[in-house]
Design an enzyme around this catalytic site. Structure first.
Site, PDB file in Angstrom:
ATOM      1  CB  CYS A   1      -0.888  -0.029   1.238  1.00 43.37           C
ATOM      2  SG  CYS A   1      -2.092   1.286   1.305  1.00 43.37           S
ATOM      3  N   PRO A   2       0.568   2.211  -0.826  1.00 46.26           N
ATOM      4  CG  PRO A   2       0.519   4.469  -1.586  1.00 46.26           C
ATOM      5  CD  PRO A   2       1.334   3.484  -0.745  1.00 46.26           C
TER       6      PRO A   2
END
Length: 78
Positions: free
Chosen positions: A17-18
């Site tokens: 993430c992201p």
């Protein structure tokens, strides 16, 4: 559950993430409305991020399927 044939496969295994959502957002522009993208991921956060992102931007999250060491996510472009 059987999923329809994918028009684009995006291999994001190993990204955290992201990055999976950012890469998905970038790649979905290559598709036409109604086409399906299959995203391969290993980041556990993507399990909640992918459905939330598709809902927020208007695409359709078709579901996911666990494989041996990754998860396949299916998204239909709006």
């Amino acid at each position: 559950m059987d999923f329809p044939k994918s028009d684009l496969v995006l291999d994001l295994r190993g990204l955290t993430c992201p990055a999976p959502i950012l890469q998905t957002k970038k790649a979905i522009d290559q598709l036409q409305s109604g086409q399906i993208m299959e995203i391969w991921g290993t980041d556990p956060g993507t399990n909640s991020d992918m459905p939330a992102w598709t809902k927020r931007v208007g695409h359709e999250f078709l579901g996911s399927k666990e494989k041996d060491d990754f998860v396949k996510y299916y998204v239909k472009k709006k």
